[in-house]
Enzyme design. Structure first.
Site, mmCIF file in Angstrom:
data_model
loop_
_atom_site.group_PDB
_atom_site.id
_atom_site.type_symbol
_atom_site.label_atom_id
_atom_site.label_comp_id
_atom_site.label_asym_id
_atom_site.label_seq_id
_atom_site.Cartn_x
_atom_site.Cartn_y
_atom_site.Cartn_z
ATOM 1 C CG ASP A 188 -1.952 -0.924 1.230
ATOM 2 O OD1 ASP A 188 -2.068 -1.615 0.224
ATOM 3 O OD2 ASP A 188 -2.780 -1.119 2.444
ATOM 4 N NE ARG B 261 -3.714 -1.001 -4.478
ATOM 5 C CZ ARG B 261 -3.302 -1.438 -3.656
ATOM 6 N NH1 ARG B 261 -3.472 -2.867 -3.629
ATOM 7 N NH2 ARG B 261 -2.857 -1.049 -2.472
HETATM 8 C C1 LIG Z 1 -8.381 -1.566 -4.142
HETATM 9 C C2 LIG Z 1 -7.886 -0.129 -3.361
HETATM 10 C C3 LIG Z 1 -6.611 -0.058 -2.879
HETATM 11 C C4 LIG Z 1 -6.284 1.319 -2.318
HETATM 12 N N1 LIG Z 1 -5.063 1.286 -1.795
HETATM 13 C C5 LIG Z 1 -4.695 2.645 -1.209
HETATM 14 C C6 LIG Z 1 -3.592 2.800 -1.112
HETATM 15 O O1 LIG Z 1 -2.563 2.045 -0.892
HETATM 16 N N2 LIG Z 1 -2.957 4.280 -0.435
HETATM 17 C C7 LIG Z 1 -4.098 4.885 -0.461
HETATM 18 O O2 LIG Z 1 -3.714 6.360 -0.360
HETATM 19 N N3 LIG Z 1 -5.449 4.956 -1.096
HETATM 20 C C8 LIG Z 1 -5.696 3.766 -1.256
HETATM 21 N N4 LIG Z 1 -7.042 3.490 -1.767
HETATM 22 C C9 LIG Z 1 -7.963 4.801 -1.380
HETATM 23 C C10 LIG Z 1 -8.044 5.567 -2.682
HETATM 24 O O3 LIG Z 1 -6.797 6.319 -2.625
HETATM 25 C C11 LIG Z 1 -9.394 6.451 -2.596
HETATM 26 O O4 LIG Z 1 -9.312 7.294 -1.359
HETATM 27 C C12 LIG Z 1 -10.592 5.745 -2.491
HETATM 28 O O5 LIG Z 1 -10.611 4.622 -3.534
HETATM 29 C C13 LIG Z 1 -11.843 6.710 -2.975
HETATM 30 O O6 LIG Z 1 -11.360 7.366 -4.390
HETATM 31 P P1 LIG Z 1 -12.359 6.572 -5.592
HETATM 32 O O7 LIG Z 1 -11.238 6.486 -6.631
HETATM 33 O O8 LIG Z 1 -13.168 5.450 -5.297
HETATM 34 O O9 LIG Z 1 -13.104 7.845 -5.959
HETATM 35 P P2 LIG Z 1 -14.499 8.967 -5.335
HETATM 36 O O10 LIG Z 1 -14.357 9.971 -6.326
HETATM 37 O O11 LIG Z 1 -13.833 9.033 -4.133
HETATM 38 O O12 LIG Z 1 -15.578 8.133 -5.274
HETATM 39 C C14 LIG Z 1 -16.385 7.379 -6.536
HETATM 40 C C15 LIG Z 1 -17.501 7.018 -6.021
HETATM 41 O O13 LIG Z 1 -17.232 5.583 -5.539
HETATM 42 C C16 LIG Z 1 -18.260 5.469 -4.132
HETATM 43 N N5 LIG Z 1 -17.224 5.802 -3.137
HETATM 44 C C17 LIG Z 1 -16.199 6.000 -2.976
HETATM 45 N N6 LIG Z 1 -15.510 5.741 -1.739
HETATM 46 C C18 LIG Z 1 -16.573 5.602 -1.116
HETATM 47 C C19 LIG Z 1 -16.621 5.091 0.327
HETATM 48 N N7 LIG Z 1 -15.665 5.316 1.132
HETATM 49 N N8 LIG Z 1 -17.871 4.773 0.777
HETATM 50 C C20 LIG Z 1 -18.840 4.682 -0.118
HETATM 51 N N9 LIG Z 1 -18.678 5.072 -1.370
HETATM 52 C C21 LIG Z 1 -17.599 5.359 -1.758
HETATM 53 C C22 LIG Z 1 -18.939 6.724 -4.311
HETATM 54 O O14 LIG Z 1 -20.269 6.375 -4.846
HETATM 55 C C23 LIG Z 1 -18.227 7.994 -5.134
HETATM 56 O O15 LIG Z 1 -19.373 8.800 -5.658
HETATM 57 C C24 LIG Z 1 -7.275 2.229 -2.300
HETATM 58 C C25 LIG Z 1 -8.670 2.268 -3.161
HETATM 59 C C26 LIG Z 1 -8.859 1.002 -3.448
HETATM 60 C C27 LIG Z 1 -10.331 0.688 -4.430
#
Ligand SMILES: Cc1cc2nc3c(=O)[nH]c(=O)nc-3n(C[C@H](O)[C@H](O)[C@H](O)COP(=O)(O)OP(=O)(O)OC[C@H]3O[C@@H](n4cnc5c(N)ncnc54)[C@H](O)[C@@H]3O)c2cc1C
Length: 312
Positions: free
Chosen positions: A135, A185
């Site tokens: 991560d 990723r």
């Molecule tokens: C597989 C995976 C691994 C990750 N690993 C890391 C990492 O190592 N380091 C790091 O900094 N971040 C990590 N993240 C978190 C990432 O950085 C984002 O904070 C997170 O994915 C939300 O951003 P989004 O791209 O989904 O877009 P957003 O614009 O935040 O979300 C798009 C849509 O998805 C839905 N959604 C998103 N988040 C949520 C939530 N929490 N609850 C409910 N609905 C939601 C909503 O409908 C939203 O409108 C990871 C995320 C994923 C999916």
């Protein structure tokens, strides 16, 4: 809009507070709320959830929650937990990968010991035929995480790295990683970072994500063997990257889509049905507080679930 940004910032600040963690962690309402994103605190609960996903043709990545561990005995027991979990995955014949945080393995206190533990986990993962992701944490750890990734990846091909689209430096970092044929990723980024280091507006982060995704789909990256993973629930963003892939003559399996357990499940199933390789990241363990606060910050509307959980 300003109120939402403020709320997000407060939630991320809250995630960094040990006293708030102690206050909330054992409350029944908080445990009820967290179940929306986590099948349970135990490895068994995570494995059962992974088996459920497998039945839907969705693979899983498991994360044992925890970060910023400073006591050497605890970091050793985290590593032992991962070694045991790898064996359990093999016994149950599940297609699970693992994702871990270097500060959970003691990066902040003993870098060499942390590298040794990561190496042991990757070696066992190779024996059991699986894959390990690192991560990406806050920007104070970016350089050291990249250095450790490069060093261990040179010995262990079954190691991938998460990179954050909101960091201004990431395009250059990815350019340097592509020739290694690394598994990368891309995520948007979940921490609080200053404007000098990170894009602050959602639109800028989205554009940076599309740029990075396009980079991973380029011919030289594919020739180098890059494994392109997009970790996002932003289905419009995924659709844009899908169009890029099509325009390059690539099919639905050109990239993988990784999402978090319990978020956008209908989209996970739709994408899997379209032939996109989909994986859900299933988190488990008792140290869920900081991780859960970051999930609330991503979508402050989730606070309603916390409020509802108070009255169930
Ligand atoms: C597989 C995976 C691994 C990750 N690993 C890391 C990492 O190592 N380091 C790091 O900094 N971040 C990590 N993240 C978190 C990432 O950085 C984002 O904070 C997170 O994915 C939300 O951003 P989004 O791209 O989904 O877009 P957003 O614009 O935040 O979300 C798009 C849509 O998805 C839905 N959604 C998103 N988040 C949520 C939530 N929490 N609850 C409910 N609905 C939601 C909503 O409908 C939203 O409108 C990871 C995320 C994923 C999916």
């Amino acid at each position: 809009m300003r109120a939402v940004t403020l709320l997000r910032s407060l939630l991320i600040r809250g995630s960094e507070s040990p006293s708030l963690a102690r206050l909330v962690r054992d409350r029944a309402f908080a445990r009820r709320a967290v179940r929306r994103f986590m099948p349970g605190e135990t490895l068994d609960a995570a494995l059962d959830a992974a088996a459920g996903q497998a039945a839907l043709r969705i693979a899983a990545t498991l994360t044992y929650l925890g970060e910023k561990v400073v006591d050497p005995a605890s970091t050793e027991s985290v590593a032992l937990h991962y070694l045991d979990a790898l064996d359990r995955v093999r016994e149950r014949k599940l297609r699970c990968e693992f994702s871990l945080k270097l500060t959970h393995l003691g990066l902040d206190v003993a870098r060499e010991a942390c590298v040794a533990l990561l190496d042991r986990i990757c070696a066992r993962a190779a024996e059991t035929g699986t894959f390990v992701w690192i991560d990406m944490e806050g920007s104070e750890h970016t350089d050291v995480t990249l250095e450790i990734f490069r060093a261990v990846r040179a010995r262990r091909a079954n190691l991938g790295l998460c990179v954050q689209a909101y960091l201004r430096r990431t395009a250059a970092d990815v350019d340097a990683l592509v020739p290694l044929g690394a598994a990368l990723r891309i995520v948007k980024g979940a921490y609080r970072e200053p404007p000098a280091l990170a894009f602050q507006h959602k639109r800028e982060v989205r554009e940076a994500f599309v740029g990075l995704g396009t980079r991973l789909l380029a011919e030289d990256a594919r020739r180098a063997g890059v494994r392109a993973v997009f970790g996002t629930h932003d289905v419009r963003l995924l659709a844009r990257l899908r169009e890029r892939a099509w325009s390059l003559g690539l099919g639905p399996a050109a990239f993988e889509c990784h999402m978090l357990y319990g978020i956008r499940t209908a989209d996970q199933r739709r994408l899997a049905a379209q032939g996109v390789p989909v994986r859900v990241l299933i988190s488990y363990g008792e140290s869920w507080f900081a991780w859960y606060m970051r999930r609330l910050a991503e979508r402050p509307a989730n606070l309603w679930f916390v409020l509802k959980s108070l009255f169930v």
